[in-house]
Design an enzyme around this catalytic site. Structure first.
Site, PDB file in Angstrom:
ATOM      1  N   ALA A  61      80.053 127.028  -5.402  1.00  0.00           N
ATOM      2  CA  ALA A  61      79.938 128.681  -5.726  1.00  0.00           C
ATOM      3  C   ALA A  61      81.815 129.356  -5.641  1.00  0.00           C
ATOM      4  CB  ALA A  61      78.738 129.140  -5.341  1.00  0.00           C
ATOM      5  N   GLY A 100      77.474 124.275  -4.247  1.00  0.00           N
ATOM      6  CA  GLY A 100      76.450 125.172  -5.493  1.00  0.00           C
ATOM      7  C   GLY A 100      76.852 123.351  -6.713  1.00  0.00           C
ATOM      8  N   GLU A 103      74.417 120.588  -5.806  1.00  0.00           N
ATOM      9  CA  GLU A 103      72.674 121.891  -6.486  1.00  0.00           C
ATOM     10  C   GLU A 103      72.736 121.223  -8.224  1.00  0.00           C
ATOM     11  OE1 GLU A 103      74.069 125.400  -4.283  1.00  0.00           O
ATOM     12  OE2 GLU A 103      71.529 125.207  -3.373  1.00  0.00           O
ATOM     13  N   GLU A 123      78.013 124.278   2.440  1.00  0.00           N
ATOM     14  CA  GLU A 123      77.620 125.949   2.328  1.00  0.00           C
ATOM     15  C   GLU A 123      77.792 125.723   4.347  1.00  0.00           C
ATOM     16  OE1 GLU A 123      76.536 123.791   0.780  1.00  0.00           O
ATOM     17  OE2 GLU A 123      76.001 124.786  -1.198  1.00  0.00           O
TER      18      GLU A 123
HETATM   19  C1  LIG Z   1      73.935 141.024  -0.744  1.00  0.00           C
HETATM   20  C2  LIG Z   1      72.930 140.157  -0.602  1.00  0.00           C
HETATM   21  C3  LIG Z   1      72.990 138.890  -1.453  1.00  0.00           C
HETATM   22  C4  LIG Z   1      72.774 137.679  -0.606  1.00  0.00           C
HETATM   23  C5  LIG Z   1      72.133 136.476  -1.701  1.00  0.00           C
HETATM   24  C6  LIG Z   1      72.774 135.798  -2.072  1.00  0.00           C
HETATM   25  C7  LIG Z   1      72.251 134.425  -2.862  1.00  0.00           C
HETATM   26  C8  LIG Z   1      74.070 134.096  -3.492  1.00  0.00           C
HETATM   27  C9  LIG Z   1      73.429 132.940  -4.530  1.00  0.00           C
HETATM   28  C10 LIG Z   1      74.064 131.614  -4.305  1.00  0.00           C
HETATM   29  C11 LIG Z   1      73.850 131.057  -4.631  1.00  0.00           C
HETATM   30  C12 LIG Z   1      74.814 129.950  -3.356  1.00  0.00           C
HETATM   31  C13 LIG Z   1      75.266 128.722  -3.893  1.00  0.00           C
HETATM   32  C14 LIG Z   1      75.581 127.759  -3.433  1.00  0.00           C
HETATM   33  O1  LIG Z   1      74.991 126.947  -2.550  1.00  0.00           O
HETATM   34  C15 LIG Z   1      77.546 128.338  -2.638  1.00  0.00           C
HETATM   35  C16 LIG Z   1      78.013 127.411  -2.840  1.00  0.00           C
HETATM   36  O2  LIG Z   1      78.454 126.556  -3.335  1.00  0.00           O
HETATM   37  S1  LIG Z   1      79.155 128.017  -1.293  1.00  0.00           S
HETATM   38  C17 LIG Z   1      80.545 126.884  -1.925  1.00  0.00           C
HETATM   39  C18 LIG Z   1      80.574 125.451  -0.904  1.00  0.00           C
HETATM   40  N1  LIG Z   1      82.026 124.358  -1.240  1.00  0.00           N
HETATM   41  C19 LIG Z   1      82.580 124.673  -0.894  1.00  0.00           C
HETATM   42  O3  LIG Z   1      82.741 124.566   0.441  1.00  0.00           O
HETATM   43  C20 LIG Z   1      83.618 123.784  -1.221  1.00  0.00           C
HETATM   44  C21 LIG Z   1      85.125 124.237  -0.328  1.00  0.00           C
HETATM   45  N2  LIG Z   1      86.623 123.614  -1.305  1.00  0.00           N
HETATM   46  C22 LIG Z   1      86.699 122.724  -0.098  1.00  0.00           C
HETATM   47  O4  LIG Z   1      86.024 122.729   0.429  1.00  0.00           O
HETATM   48  C23 LIG Z   1      87.928 121.753  -1.251  1.00  0.00           C
HETATM   49  O5  LIG Z   1      88.531 123.016  -1.674  1.00  0.00           O
HETATM   50  C24 LIG Z   1      87.884 120.825  -1.931  1.00  0.00           C
HETATM   51  C25 LIG Z   1      87.124 121.420  -3.123  1.00  0.00           C
HETATM   52  C26 LIG Z   1      87.839 119.866  -1.214  1.00  0.00           C
HETATM   53  C27 LIG Z   1      88.929 121.189  -2.290  1.00  0.00           C
HETATM   54  O6  LIG Z   1      90.265 120.673  -1.631  1.00  0.00           O
HETATM   55  P1  LIG Z   1      91.627 120.472  -2.113  1.00  0.00           P
HETATM   56  O7  LIG Z   1      91.777 119.764  -3.056  1.00  0.00           O
HETATM   57  O8  LIG Z   1      92.423 119.667  -0.417  1.00  0.00           O
HETATM   58  O9  LIG Z   1      92.025 121.458  -1.987  1.00  0.00           O
HETATM   59  P2  LIG Z   1      91.877 122.983  -1.193  1.00  0.00           P
HETATM   60  O10 LIG Z   1      91.256 122.843  -0.459  1.00  0.00           O
HETATM   61  O11 LIG Z   1      94.038 123.572  -1.440  1.00  0.00           O
HETATM   62  O12 LIG Z   1      91.710 123.725  -2.775  1.00  0.00           O
HETATM   63  C28 LIG Z   1      92.888 124.609  -3.318  1.00  0.00           C
HETATM   64  C29 LIG Z   1      92.341 125.403  -4.462  1.00  0.00           C
HETATM   65  O13 LIG Z   1      90.942 126.293  -4.442  1.00  0.00           O
HETATM   66  C30 LIG Z   1      90.118 126.768  -3.422  1.00  0.00           C
HETATM   67  N3  LIG Z   1      89.269 126.648  -3.719  1.00  0.00           N
HETATM   68  C31 LIG Z   1      88.504 125.341  -3.186  1.00  0.00           C
HETATM   69  N4  LIG Z   1      87.039 125.426  -3.265  1.00  0.00           N
HETATM   70  C32 LIG Z   1      86.788 126.697  -3.252  1.00  0.00           C
HETATM   71  C33 LIG Z   1      85.500 127.765  -3.611  1.00  0.00           C
HETATM   72  N5  LIG Z   1      84.736 126.949  -3.389  1.00  0.00           N
HETATM   73  N6  LIG Z   1      85.649 128.790  -4.471  1.00  0.00           N
HETATM   74  C34 LIG Z   1      86.665 129.694  -4.649  1.00  0.00           C
HETATM   75  N7  LIG Z   1      87.834 128.340  -4.669  1.00  0.00           N
HETATM   76  C35 LIG Z   1      88.188 127.644  -3.430  1.00  0.00           C
HETATM   77  C36 LIG Z   1      91.442 126.333  -2.279  1.00  0.00           C
HETATM   78  O14 LIG Z   1      90.826 128.411  -2.027  1.00  0.00           O
HETATM   79  C37 LIG Z   1      92.687 126.645  -2.903  1.00  0.00           C
HETATM   80  O15 LIG Z   1      92.857 127.443  -3.655  1.00  0.00           O
HETATM   81  P3  LIG Z   1      94.717 128.593  -3.256  1.00  0.00           P
HETATM   82  O16 LIG Z   1      94.893 128.314  -1.689  1.00  0.00           O
HETATM   83  O17 LIG Z   1      95.357 126.813  -4.091  1.00  0.00           O
HETATM   84  O18 LIG Z   1      94.882 129.331  -3.972  1.00  0.00           O
END
Ligand SMILES: CCCCCCCCCCCCC[C@H](O)CC(=O)SCCNC(=O)CCNC(=O)[C@H](O)C(C)(C)COP(=O)(O)OP(=O)(O)OC[C@H]1O[C@@H](n2cnc3c(N)ncnc32)[C@H](O)[C@@H]1OP(=O)(O)O
Length: 719
Positions: A61, A100, A103, A123
């Site tokens: 997400a 996500g 998922e 997450e």
């Molecule tokens: C009001 C009440 C409501 C309540 C109910 C709400 C329900 C909503 C339902 C939602 C459904 C849930 C879905 C899901 O379960 C939730 C998720 O998916 S949470 C996200 C999970 N993913 C992660 O945690 C991955 C995070 N990212 C990383 O670990 C790493 O970035 C990577 C992918 C392994 C890549 O690593 P690297 O190559 O080293 O690169 P960087 O880490 O430097 O990242 C580059 C750049 O990308 C940005 N970024 C990375 N991932 C995300 C992301 N998921 N979303 C947004 N941005 C992301 C990161 O910040 C870097 O940005 P920059 O610094 O370059 O600007």
């Protein structure tokens, strides 16, 4: 933000296009929804393959959306529509399939990964749980114990491990997209119900309750006070007990609670703060994207004590040749043995051979003539370090960098004895240096942007979380730590015990209380620093040492402990008692209780009850207050940098974001009020006086932490 193409005649290829990680933003979700609907309607299309642009399937997400009002098609029904689709859906996983993203892949009927892919449900590290069906589908695919482990740790697994666990159906040597298309063609016409995970019955496992209870106990022990790991276990338990639709309801309820919690906000803040720390800037305007780092192939490490050994190991593991220097043959030999053993253990764990060929151990400074950079890690003594620095200038190439691993000495004073002030920076590692993630890169008044860029790039290469900080006594981390330690020992004087203070801090979320940490690090370290700084000298009364030094309150308790030879774990006695020198289990020591009672009697202090709330307020707000001063002094560029230092170097609990985030979450006006209160009671502790910046921010209406940076810029001229 999803591209649709028909390939091989009968396959719809849906490509997620949202660089850099193809996060599932509202636009991407909309793109997927429209593409799926198109594929299902198109009679020519017999199967669908999902992939991500730039060989990255999907990073999950879009975390940035969590802090705003969420719009666009919701993910849960979108994934459900994919699973329910009457054409085979295949996920082609390259790069990452996280959160996500995984998922989405679990909603597909088949999954193919290439060898370099990594998969996971991280997450929990963002204070959340996998709420797009992950907690219900994954256990139905791989069983309760394996799903619990992956979901509660957020661990990434390789494609190979994913295959063994049964998460993916196939691992492709080359392109996952090609392999997924071939698989898709081969399964056309086969029944899809057996592939729909939501249709599977709850997962049976022997003693599911016992397994979940054990997981619960483990996560509570591992991440004290964090809500998300507990919620993850509860959601997976629901997958074992309830039909899918009821399990999804439970997943949603638990997510709602987490989503609204301050903990999720803190952890998402920490995620971005960590990444922003790499985007360093100096007061002169030089920054990460306008300064080139030099290439470092060969490095020197001076001193093979605990720090030097860890630094040498970290460098060698990153493929950098290291010349390791000691002054005496015996120390050189024991350093060599220790470094070699650490590298061998690490290589054995990873099933590779240790890169020992990259190491040279020597007593001769002349061997340093070809290195690109030297890291000095000798004893924390200014005169000794100055001698080393001037000796280095005699042998190093004129353009080699000199870095010091000092934990707080003046980098400018050290640079001044060299012939290359622009090429001198601090690289403050944390012990053990091959394990701890934090690196403070300290720029002095004359350090060149290129030198800072080089140290930051080197730090990143050896997998450290690097933060660029200015030069002052203790830099950021130790400058703040001093005040936190002060508050802790003042509370002992006033009536608390080490156990009470530690328990309050551990309940707050620290893995270890401050007194246990002090015993682990060695109480003699601070004692030496206090002696060197003139706080302890011959004029101090040995029987009743003064509680007032250098114009402020001083607590002599730690010195008195050291005088008794109580240096902590290494001597088997410190603030706690240990079974033997070096053993780790801290036990209460009745002698310490008596010692504290005698002390209070001697100074006429009437002990009072100190609550956990007071412990947290005095420790956390003293830290934040100094953080504000550090921002005023431009020693740190942003509150995020300070928080990253505390998260990665000082065990601050991640679900509390960091001391600056915690202050913002508690409310700046509350912090100000509390500091005023404690300073009124303790006027002899100047560090409790609220900083000017804190007062200004409160006067400006307590802006959110993300806006402090611009306020600080505007305010600085008025300060
Ligand atoms: C009001 C009440 C409501 C309540 C109910 C709400 C329900 C909503 C339902 C939602 C459904 C849930 C879905 C899901 O379960 C939730 C998720 O998916 S949470 C996200 C999970 N993913 C992660 O945690 C991955 C995070 N990212 C990383 O670990 C790493 O970035 C990577 C992918 C392994 C890549 O690593 P690297 O190559 O080293 O690169 P960087 O880490 O430097 O990242 C580059 C750049 O990308 C940005 N970024 C990375 N991932 C995300 C992301 N998921 N979303 C947004 N941005 C992301 C990161 O910040 C870097 O940005 P920059 O610094 O370059 O600007």
């Amino acid at each position: 933000m999803a591209r649709y193409a028909r390939v091989k005649g009968s396959i719809a290829l849906i490509t997620l296009t949202n660089p850099p990680v193809n996060a599932l933003s509202a636009a991407v979700r909309r793109g997927i929804m429209e593409s799926v609907s198109r594929a299902l309607k198109d009679e020519q299309v017999k199967a669908v393959v999902f992939c991500g642009e730039n060989e990255k399937f999907c990073g999950g997400a879009d975390i940035k959306e969590f802090s705003g009002s969420m719009s666009g098609p919701p993910l849960v029904p979108l994934i459900h529509s994919i699973e329910a689709g009457e054409k085979p859906m295949v996920a082609a996983i390259e790069g990452v399939a996280l959160g996500g993203g995984l998922e989405l892949a679990l909603g597909c009927h088949y999954r193919v990964a290439n060898t370099k892919a990594c998969l996971g449900l991280p997450e929990v590290t963002l204070g959340l749980l996998p709420a797009a069906g992950g907690t219900q589908r994954l256990p139905r695919l791989i069983g309760i114990p394996a799903a619990l482990e992956l979901i509660t740790t957020g661990r990434h697994v390789s494609a190979q491990e994913a295959l063994q666990l049964g998460i993916v159906d196939q691992v492709a040597q080359g392109s996952a997209v090609q392999a997924a298309m071939e698989l898709a063609l081969s399964v056309i016409g086969q029944p899809l119900n057996p592939r729909r995970l939501s249709l599977r019955a709850p997962v049976w496992a022997p003693d599911v309750d016992g397994v979940c209870d054990a997981a619960l106990a483990q996560v509570k022990q591992r991440s004290r006070g964090a809500m998300a790991p507990v919620a993850c276990v509860q959601a997976v338990r629901a997958a074992a007990m309830l039909p899918y639709s009821k399990g999804m309801e439970r997943e949603r309820q638990l997510m709602d609670t987490l989503f609204r919690s301050g903990q999720a906000q803190a952890m998402q803040y920490a995620f971005f703060a960590q990444r922003n720390a790499g985007k360093w800037s100096l007061p002169n305007g030089s920054q990460w994207n306008n300064t080139r780092a030099r290439d470092v192939q060969r490095a020197g490490v001076i001193g093979l004590g605990t720090m030097g050994r860890g630094i040498a190991v970290s460098l060698v593991k990153a493929g950098i040749s290291v010349v390791a220097i000691e002054t005496d043959a015996k120390q050189l030999e024991s350093g060599k043995k220790a470094v070699t053993a650490m590298l061998q253990r690490d290589a054995q764990r990873r099933g590779v051979s240790p890169p020992l060929h990259l190491l040279t151990f020597t007593l001769s400074f002349h061997q340093l003539r070809d290195v690109d950079l030297v890291i000095e890690a000798v004893f924390e003594d200014m005169n000794l370090k100055k001698r080393v620095f001037s000796d280095l200038c005699k042998v190093l190439r004129a353009n080699s960098l000199i870095c010091t691993n000092t934990s707080g000495l003046n980098v400018d004073e050290l640079a001044a004895v060299t012939d290359r002030q622009p090429l001198v920076v601090g690289m403050h590692f944390f012990a053990p240096a091959h394990v701890m993630k934090l690196l403070e890169v300290v720029y002095g008044a004359r350090s060149s942007p290129e030198a800072v860029a080089t140290a930051m790039a080197l730090g990143k290469r050896i997998e450290k979380v690097c933060v660029a900080v200015g030069n002052c006594s203790g830099f950021v981390g130790n400058r703040m730590l001093k005040l936190y330690l002060d508050q802790s020992v003042y509370m002992l004087e006033e009536g608390a015990t080490p156990e009470q203070v530690d328990q309050a801090l551990e309940e707050f979320g620290f893995a270890m209380g401050i007194f246990k940490v002090s015993d682990l690090s060695g109480l003699d370290v601070g004692w030496r620093v206090r002696k060197a700084s003139g706080l302890i000298g011959p004029d101090v009364d040995p029987v009743k040492p003064s509680r007032w030094r250098l114009g402020r309150r001083y607590c002599p308790l730690p010195d008195m402990l050291c005088q008794q030879g109580r240096f902590g774990q290494k001597t088997g006695r410190g603030w706690y008692l240990y079974d033997s020198p070096g053993s780790k289990e801290a036990k209460s020591d009745p002698e310490i209780q008596t010692f504290l009672e005698d002390y209070r009697r001697k100074y006429g202090i009437i002990p009072r009850r100190i609550t956990s709330q007071e412990v947290i307020e005095r420790c956390a707000f003293a830290l934040a207050n100094e953080g504000f001063r550090i921002l005023e002094d431009r020693i740190a560029a942003s509150p995020e940098d300070i928080d990253v230092i505390y998260l990665f170097g000082y065990g601050w609990p991640r679900h509390r974001g960091g001391p600056m985030f915690y202050a913002s979450q508690v409310g700046l006006s509350v912090v100000l009020e509390k500091l005023e209160h404690y300073h009124r009671i303790h006027p002899d502790v100047p560090s409790l006086e609220p900083s000017r910046l804190l007062r200004r921010l409160v006067a400006e209406g307590s802006p959110p932490i993300q806006q402090w940076k611009s306020h600080i810029k505007n305010l600085r001229s008025h300060l």
